[in-house]
Design an enzyme around this catalytic site. Sequence first.
Site, PDB file in Angstrom:
ATOM      1  N   ASP A   1       0.876  -1.171   0.000  1.00  0.00           N
ATOM      2  CA  ASP A   1       0.000   0.000   0.000  1.00  0.00           C
ATOM      3  C   ASP A   1       0.910   1.217   0.000  1.00  0.00           C
ATOM      4  OD1 ASP A   1      -1.701   2.114   0.444  1.00  0.00           O
ATOM      5  OD2 ASP A   1      -2.568   1.327   2.308  1.00  0.00           O
TER       6      ASP A   1
ATOM      7  N   ASN B   1       4.624   3.287 -10.376  1.00  0.00           N
ATOM      8  CA  ASN B   1       3.504   3.176 -11.307  1.00  0.00           C
ATOM      9  C   ASN B   1       2.134   3.257 -10.629  1.00  0.00           C
ATOM     10  OD1 ASN B   1       2.147   2.169 -13.910  1.00  0.00           O
ATOM     11  ND2 ASN B   1       1.582   0.592 -12.436  1.00  0.00           N
TER      12      ASN B   1
ATOM     13  N   TYR C   1      -6.697  14.826 -10.154  1.00  0.00           N
ATOM     14  CA  TYR C   1      -5.763  13.992 -10.903  1.00  0.00           C
ATOM     15  C   TYR C   1      -4.686  14.816 -11.596  1.00  0.00           C
ATOM     16  CZ  TYR C   1      -3.964  10.434 -14.073  1.00  0.00           C
ATOM     17  OH  TYR C   1      -3.133   9.573 -14.750  1.00  0.00           O
TER      18      TYR C   1
ATOM     19  N   LYS D   1      -0.595  14.992 -10.745  1.00  0.00           N
ATOM     20  CA  LYS D   1       0.424  14.564 -11.703  1.00  0.00           C
ATOM     21  C   LYS D   1       1.417  15.688 -11.991  1.00  0.00           C
ATOM     22  CE  LYS D   1      -0.761  10.288 -12.206  1.00  0.00           C
ATOM     23  NZ  LYS D   1       0.126   9.218 -11.703  1.00  0.00           N
TER      24      LYS D   1
END
Length: 300
Positions: free
Chosen positions: A99, A127, A193, A197
């Site tokens: 996790d 990833n 999101y 990023k």
Amino acid sequence: MTTSAANTAAVSTFISTTYTDTYEYISPKKLDLSGKSVFITGASKGVGRETALSYAKAGASGIIVGARSDLSSLVTEIKEAAKTAGRKTEPTVLSLKLDVTSEDSVKAAADAISTKFGGKLDILINNAGYLDDWAPIAEASTYHWWQTYEVNVKGVFLCSKYFIPLLLASEIKTNILTSSVGAIAVYPSASAYQSSKFAVSRLAEYVAAEYADQGLVCYSLHPGGIKTELATNMPKEVQDKVLTDEVALPADTLAWLGAERRPWMNGRFINVKWDMKELEARKDEIVEKDLLTFRLTTSA
């Protein structure tokens, strides 16, 4: 054209030749990663799973996969992929319950890998990612909005924190952070999101700045538009527009990137859709002009 659209277009066209699927130049069968080890987070499905198989085809000696879900079938697939690719030595494969938002879990993974692989790791591929249903800020779920940062940013921070010492003890010393072309875009309802990023890409610059003198290389990477389970949380009209790439493209590119140290790319943003041979041909220009980094500009 908006600034966001202009940025996206500039990244898309930076290299003239682009791909939607894997190609000969980055084929894992042309690589020799014997003696090298890689740890891939979020490896149970999608890009992570395929990347583990690409590293097997490339002959990696140690392949460690981590995820919250079951990985037992992947271990068998990795060994079979190496055999099918003609690799004579079966890779050592280690699967870990992981996790990335838990410091204890990440530390335990680092300890296990250090014990198994002699205190070092050649390549770390961050990833693991999270993408919730998109919503305008005033309508967004606070829990899910922040969970995006917990996985995408805190997870990258924790894995880098605990694995950098292992990377520094290796030859390749490569830390790859999965970002997104969304890092340079401003799409309404995608604030969690896309901003997370962006933060990931900036983290790559910090890792590069802090550890370049010790030989570590770190870069952020847009993995293309892959129709993974995670990506299907995007609005349908966005999926139809951007999810046009095959999973072998980022997987094989990641294996190619791990095959050697590339300090000229340190701290920079890479798009897997670019032709890697053409990207290499521009390395002097990229370094001289300090391209592919995140900066505020006031020039017209």
